[in-house]
Design an enzyme around this catalytic site. Structure first.
Site, mmCIF file in Angstrom:
data_model
loop_
_atom_site.group_PDB
_atom_site.id
_atom_site.type_symbol
_atom_site.label_atom_id
_atom_site.label_comp_id
_atom_site.label_asym_id
_atom_site.label_seq_id
_atom_site.Cartn_x
_atom_site.Cartn_y
_atom_site.Cartn_z
ATOM 1 N N GLY A 233 0.824 -1.203 0.000
ATOM 2 C CA GLY A 233 0.000 0.000 0.000
ATOM 3 C C GLY A 233 0.858 1.253 0.000
ATOM 4 O O GLY A 233 0.587 2.193 -0.720
ATOM 5 N N PHE A 234 1.877 1.251 0.841
ATOM 6 C CA PHE A 234 2.804 2.389 0.955
ATOM 7 C C PHE A 234 2.062 3.695 1.209
ATOM 8 O O PHE A 234 2.487 4.756 0.777
ATOM 9 C CB PHE A 234 3.694 2.487 -0.299
ATOM 10 C CG PHE A 234 4.354 1.198 -0.675
ATOM 11 C CD1 PHE A 234 5.249 0.588 0.199
ATOM 12 C CD2 PHE A 234 4.079 0.577 -1.876
ATOM 13 C CE1 PHE A 234 5.853 -0.617 -0.125
ATOM 14 C CE2 PHE A 234 4.672 -0.629 -2.206
ATOM 15 C CZ PHE A 234 5.560 -1.219 -1.325
ATOM 16 N N ILE A 460 0.075 -5.697 5.444
ATOM 17 C CA ILE A 460 0.190 -5.263 4.046
ATOM 18 C C ILE A 460 1.479 -5.781 3.421
ATOM 19 O O ILE A 460 1.973 -5.235 2.442
ATOM 20 C CB ILE A 460 0.104 -3.727 3.954
ATOM 21 C CG1 ILE A 460 1.150 -3.046 4.841
ATOM 22 C CG2 ILE A 460 -1.283 -3.261 4.332
ATOM 23 C CD1 ILE A 460 1.204 -1.534 4.673
ATOM 24 N N THR A 462 4.090 -6.548 5.610
ATOM 25 C CA THR A 462 5.137 -6.148 6.550
ATOM 26 C C THR A 462 5.560 -7.261 7.491
ATOM 27 O O THR A 462 6.649 -7.232 8.049
ATOM 28 C CB THR A 462 4.621 -4.999 7.427
ATOM 29 O OG1 THR A 462 3.390 -5.434 8.023
ATOM 30 C CG2 THR A 462 4.362 -3.757 6.608
ATOM 31 N N ARG A 582 13.415 -1.374 20.216
ATOM 32 C CA ARG A 582 13.750 -2.794 20.183
ATOM 33 C C ARG A 582 13.171 -3.398 18.905
ATOM 34 O O ARG A 582 12.007 -3.173 18.584
ATOM 35 C CB ARG A 582 13.121 -3.448 21.402
ATOM 36 C CG ARG A 582 13.468 -4.885 21.610
ATOM 37 C CD ARG A 582 12.842 -5.320 22.924
ATOM 38 N NE ARG A 582 13.075 -6.718 23.209
ATOM 39 C CZ ARG A 582 12.406 -7.397 24.124
ATOM 40 N NH1 ARG A 582 11.467 -6.782 24.858
ATOM 41 N NH2 ARG A 582 12.662 -8.658 24.346
ATOM 42 N N LEU A 584 11.623 -6.308 16.915
ATOM 43 C CA LEU A 584 10.818 -7.422 17.413
ATOM 44 C C LEU A 584 10.915 -8.671 16.547
ATOM 45 O O LEU A 584 10.583 -9.767 17.000
ATOM 46 C CB LEU A 584 9.353 -6.986 17.535
ATOM 47 C CG LEU A 584 9.134 -5.756 18.438
ATOM 48 C CD1 LEU A 584 7.643 -5.443 18.530
ATOM 49 C CD2 LEU A 584 9.723 -5.972 19.835
ATOM 50 N N ASN A 585 11.318 -8.490 15.296
ATOM 51 C CA ASN A 585 11.498 -9.656 14.420
ATOM 52 C C ASN A 585 12.612 -9.304 13.440
ATOM 53 O O ASN A 585 12.428 -8.499 12.526
ATOM 54 C CB ASN A 585 10.191 -9.981 13.677
ATOM 55 C CG ASN A 585 10.333 -11.208 12.773
ATOM 56 O OD1 ASN A 585 11.377 -11.435 12.146
ATOM 57 N ND2 ASN A 585 9.289 -12.007 12.699
ATOM 58 N N THR A 588 11.706 -9.869 9.476
ATOM 59 C CA THR A 588 10.772 -8.964 8.800
ATOM 60 C C THR A 588 11.219 -7.514 8.952
ATOM 61 O O THR A 588 10.953 -6.690 8.073
ATOM 62 C CB THR A 588 9.334 -9.160 9.330
ATOM 63 O OG1 THR A 588 9.355 -9.030 10.751
ATOM 64 C CG2 THR A 588 8.810 -10.524 8.952
ATOM 65 N N GLU A 659 8.881 3.070 7.743
ATOM 66 C CA GLU A 659 9.118 4.215 6.870
ATOM 67 C C GLU A 659 10.536 4.772 6.938
ATOM 68 O O GLU A 659 11.008 5.401 5.993
ATOM 69 C CB GLU A 659 8.089 5.306 7.184
ATOM 70 C CG GLU A 659 6.755 4.911 6.584
ATOM 71 C CD GLU A 659 5.554 5.574 7.219
ATOM 72 O OE1 GLU A 659 5.021 6.486 6.608
ATOM 73 O OE2 GLU A 659 5.142 5.167 8.336
#
Lengths: 695, 332
Positions: A233-234, A460, A462, A582, A584-585, A588, A659
């Site tokens: 989507g951005f 989307i 992410t 932090r 978190l993954n 990704t 972003e």
């Protein structure tokens, strides 16, 4: 469950990865309710005027065409929450490409043939679609996008600039940019017993539900919007888009499910874009590089129907200490498509200008650009005076310079040549605010020991679904495979839009609280009854205003090669270091960072939408002419991060990461082009036509 | 897309016969451009004659040491052909510089030659275009034309030919072999595409019913090396802003043979005869190469926003000729 509990931050693979690569993940137009019809928009071919007649006889004669919606027969809407949704309500044409009719047919082919057969007559006036710095229609709005004040002033900028021993005064010009996610905007709408259900390609189906409820005068409980899988989507799907309203209208009028998938060619006019900006940056500094004055003035455009002001001067309120500062936005309404959010609105174009100007200042002073930035680190947020919750810019600059071997560089421009290639390196800072929006979630424990969390988040592309599972699992002390995640449906507890890099913080906080409450109740003992145990929570605490200035920061380093014969710029390597709380993954997150950097590479070197002043539209209508970077453009791209221990964020300690990768990238590349060639173009994209005349 | 009939002819003769009888027919090769244009409403053929399975898919040596390339040979296969790579490297390079791997796997030799301009107005049926709709006007001249022609354009059309392959064929003195209702004929690749003049709807000299059956390359000139270079907005999958194909033989420091063609500058691949006249017999130096390029590009009439193409083409030509000369020096 044999899986071990994994700590937050682990590189967990996407939950829906298998469905996506095998094609079984269903997108908005892949729901095929029985009796479904296809809608095709007829776009306006004038940029300013009124529809005087819509002749539909030929279209209705096309076999398979059911009906043609026009302003004369389309259902009347209540005033929508966004003016771009007031389609087929009157005769006004605010820009080229605006929907003036919708053909509804049995098949896509019939709808397309029908749309080609609709004859629209217009009364058109001369259009005005070209942004200029001193356009007579320029005005200063109250606010820029994001609710930021349009104008902020501290001290006496003019006097400080006049007194500064070294100044930079540069104007940067950016044309329009389009989001162009891989999946075009699409909706499938159906009505049953007064209930509207829409499968929509959106970044937030709670938002779309609310828009549709408002437009059709329905209670929110009578609208369901599903966005289970979304192909990017951005920002362009962050607000409700006309195809959702048109599909719902057509479905109501025909009594059949209707689906509308926007052709790629219609997207430049209908789903928002990054508005062009003209930005004048003036910097005044002492000879040691300490800034005395920062002035960032932005002129931009919006459409005739909606004020959207790209907040490009806002990052200058955050970045560098300076006793005197002025940041302003002006806007003019033109006969152009309505601009909207595109990845890092404000920061992406604004930091191109500011960080290019900082490089110009470094060159003027003969100070290393990394060092110049370090010398202007503020103790508190310059504009607000608030303390930073954490500020990792200096750490990112240091770490990036080390990893990139930045200091091997000879600052002399046009000094490194390999055959016909000139080589150069550049750097730029990045910043993006920490945003949190209201969301709620539930966590459910089943008697079999499994858990389900529910929140209307949107993935989307992410990895949102995956990280939500990780957050819940961490709070519950269970392997993440033991947690089922339900997202992407407005009947779930309301979630905020997947935008503003706020998703994980917003949904994740609610999920964390719900899961923590559930764990507490389970810890009280008594076992899980047959119907299970459910806890709910919201993120009111995290969504409240903070006394701290909260921002992610980053630093980009780039090396480019410029072909002296052709002016072609090729990126040899790019390296970004980010401080975003932090992570978190790790898997990704890395994709988010390098995806943002790639989009920044496109902004710098390949992407551009050309306003065609003859017709008043953006000329590039497909991905053959709108040049997003291809694999061959993206070679050695590295993303690193510095974990921050910031207790003023949310229970996970995270800042947004969607972003910041695009912020500053274009400046780093432009600065590298300048170092390679000695040429500063001050406009994007840097293509052979813009660079070659100076080589 | 409008409904259309589909025919898979059993022979070239049948394809040509049906095509001559049905003016609304189009030949279908890989469809990588035609099908797009049908979806856009730019082309709406009543009949597609699918020639992609005709026995025109071979690359065979000719008796005189040249190469005959069937019209349905896929671009990928042609680019990878060992003889093409060895003796006509500019052709292989040009093919590989075009489109994407997926498109090249599908696109054919004949289809590549017949692809239409990517001028944005030609592809947008909501706007005038003399090529698409004769007499409707050419907004590109005043509108968006950065990518369009600087040579040989007319008041009616400033479109460029988008093919990379055709540029190499022009420089390599290839011949396009056609079969039509009146029999066979051969047209030099340099004359296959036309300049727009006052009828830009005609891209080529093809007559009604004629189809491309093969392309014949003459033997590679003794001692000649060839090279194709293309400048573009991104590293792959972009049409040429300008390109050049060159074949060069240097003997004793002088140009013994040179042929040069530009892409991205005109309505057809632009064989640079004036440049070749300067090159022939002259010292193989950058000064000569620049003089040659200038001689050719003196005819350029850039539009408001595409003047950069003249310098770009000049630099490409000089760079390619210099590189070919360097290689010749090194291989001696």
């Amino acid at each position: 469950m044999s899986h071990a509990t994994q700590p937050l931050g682990a590189p967990v693979a996407r939950r829906e990865g298998r469905e996506k690569v095998t094609g079984t993940a269903r997108y908005a137009v892949e729901y095929h309710p029985a009796g479904r019809l296809h809608g095709r928009i007829v776009p306006a071919t004038v940029a300013r005027g009124r529809v005087t007649a819509v002749r539909t006889a030929d279209a209705l004669a096309v076999p398979g065409v059911h009906t043609v919606l026009t302003h004369e027969n389309a259902p009347r809407l209540r005033e929508p929450d966004d003016p771009v949704l007031a389609v087929l309500q009157n005769t006004r044409v605010p820009h080229r490409g605006w929907p003036v009719a919708l053909v509804v047919a049995d098949s896509l082919e019939a709808a397309r043939a029908g749309a080609a057969a609709v004859r629209v007559e217009y009364e058109s006036a001369g259009h005005d679609t070209v942004l200029t710095w001193d356009h007579p229609g320029m005005y200063t709005p109250e606010q820029a996008n994001g609710g930021y004040p349009a104008v902020r002033e501290r001290g006496d900028v003019e006097a400080a600039l006049a007194a500064a021993p070294v100044t930079v005064d540069a104007t940067y010009t950016l044309g329009g940019l389009h989001n162009h996610p891989m999946e075009p905007h699409a909706s499938t709408a159906r009505w049953a017993d007064g209930h509207l259900t829409v499968h929509d390609s959106s970044q937030g189906s709670t938002t779309v539900r609310d828009s549709l409820a408002q437009a059709f005068g329905l209670g929110r409980d009578r609208v369901t919007v599903v966005s289970e899988h979304v192909g990017g989507g951005f920002g362009s799907k962050g607000t409700t888009r006309p195809q959702a309203v048109l599909a719902a209208m057509a479905a109501r009028l025909t009594g059949r499910p209707v689906h509308i998938a926007l052709p790629r060619r219609y997207m430049p006019a209908l789903v928002g874009h990054r508005a062009p900006t003209i930005q004048r940056v003036r910097l005044g500094a002492d000879r040691d590089g300490v800034l005395r004055a920062v002035s960032h003035e932005v002129a931009t455009q919006t459409s005739r129907i909606k004020e959207f002001v790209e907040q490009a001067a806002v990052p200058a309120r955050v970045m560098y200490a300076s006793p005197h500062s002025r940041t302003t936005h002006r806007v003019v309404a033109l006969d152009v498509p309505t601009p909207s959010w595109m990845r890092a609105p404000g920061e992406a174009p604004g930091m191109y200008a500011l960080e290019s100007a900082m490089d110009e200042l470094a060159c003027a002073l003969g100070i290393d650009p990394v060092e110049l930035r370090l010398r202007n680190e503020p103790a508190v947020e310059p504009d607000s005076g608030r303390p930073f919750s954490s500020r990792g810019l200096a750490g990112c600059l240091h770490e990036g310079a080390r990893l990139f071997r930045w200091y091997d560089r000879d600052p002399q421009p046009a000094a490194r040549q390999e055959g016909r290639w000139l080589l150069g390196t550049g750097t730029a800072s990045a910043t993006y605010p920490v945003l949190v929006s209201p969301s709620a979630a539930s966590a459910h424990a089943a008697p079999d020991g499994s858990y389900t969390v529910r929140v209307n988040a949107t993935d989307i592309g992410t990895g949102a679904r995956t990280v939500i599972g990780q957050i819940a699992a961490a709070a519950l002390g269970t392997p993440q495979e033991n947690v089922r995640v339900e997202i992407g449906d407005s009947d779930l507890p309301p979630g905020s839009v997947a935008g503003g890099s706020s998703g994980t913080a917003s949904w994740g906080s609610a999920v964390h609280h719900a899961a923590t409450a559930l764990a507490r109740r389970l810890a009280e003992g008594g076992g899980v009854p047959p119907e299970g145990v459910t806890a709910t929570a919201d993120n009111e605490k995290e969504a409240a205003a903070s006394p701290f200035a909260r921002h992610a920061f980053g630093a980009h380093f780039a090396e480019v090669a410029v072909d002296t014969l052709t002016g072609e710029v090729r990126v040899r390597r790019m390296l970004g270091v980010f401080a975003a709380g932090r992570i978190l993954n790790a898997r990704t997150a890395r994709s988010q960072f390098i995806g943002g950097m790639t989009m920044g590479l496109g902004m710098a070197l390949t992407e551009g939408s050309t306003m065609d002043p003859l017709f008043g539209d953006y000329a590039e209508h497909d991905l053959a002419s709108y040049h997003i970077p291809v694999c061959a453009d993206v070679t050695d791209l590295q993303a690193h991060w510095i974990d921050e221990d910031d207790h003023h964020l949310n229970p996970m300690g995270s800042k947004g990461i969607g972003e910041i990768g695009i912020v500053g990238t274009a400046a780093a590349l432009g600065n590298a082009v300048r170092h390679a060639t000695g040429v500063r173009t001050r406009s994007l994209p840097i293509t052979p036509d813009t660079l070659l005349p100076y080589l | 897309m409008r409904p259309f009939a589909y025919l898979r002819p059993g022979s070239v003769a049948e394809a040509v016969r049906v095509s001559a009888e049905r003016p609304e027919a189009r030949f279908l090769g890989g469809g990588t451009n035609l099908v797009d244009l049908m979806k856009l409403g730019v082309e709406s053929p009543g009949l597609l004659i699918d020639v992609s399975r005709l026995p025109l898919d071979r690359v065979v040596p000719t008796d005189d040491g040249g190469l005959r390339i069937g019209a349905t040979v896929r671009n990928s296969d042609l680019a990878a052909h060992p003889v093409v790579r060895e003796r006509y490297p500019a052709l292989s390079q040009a093919l590989l510089a075009g489109a994407s791997g997926q498109l090249r796997n599908t696109a054919t030799t004949g289809g590549n030659l017949l692809q239409r301009t990517r001028c944005l107005y030609f592809q947008d049926t909501s706007k005038p275009c003399n090529k698409r709709q004769p007499g409707s006007g050419c907004p590109a001249r005043e509108g968006v034309h950065r990518d369009l022609a600087v040579l040989g354009h007319s008041p009616d059309c400033v479109a460029t030919n988008p093919s990379d392959m055709a540029v190499a064929l022009a420089a390599l003195d290839a011949t396009v072999h056609l079969r039509g209702p009146e029999g066979e004929r051969a047209v030099p690749a340099t004359e296959f595409h036309r300049l727009p003049g006052d009828n830009p709807d005609q891209d080529t000299v093809l007559r009604p019913g004629e189809m491309v059956v093969d392309v014949v390359l003459p033997p590679a000139p003794e001692g000649a090396a060839s090279l194709y270079r293309k400048a573009r907005d991104r590293a792959s999958y972009a049409f040429a802003l300008a390109s050049v194909a060159a074949v060069l033989t240097v003997r004793d420091g002088r140009v013994a043979h040179a042929s040069l063609a530009f892409g991205g500058l005109a309505h057809r691949p632009w064989r640079a005869r004036a440049a070749e006249d300067v090159l022939r017999g002259a010292p193989a130096t950058e000064e000569t190469f620049a003089r040659a390029a200038d001689a050719e590009l003196a005819a350029a009439e850039p539009l408001r926003d595409n003047g950069f193409k003249v310098a770009l083409a000049r630099n490409l030509a000089v760079g390619v000729l210099a590189e070919l000369t360097d290689r010749a020096d090194r291989s001696r």
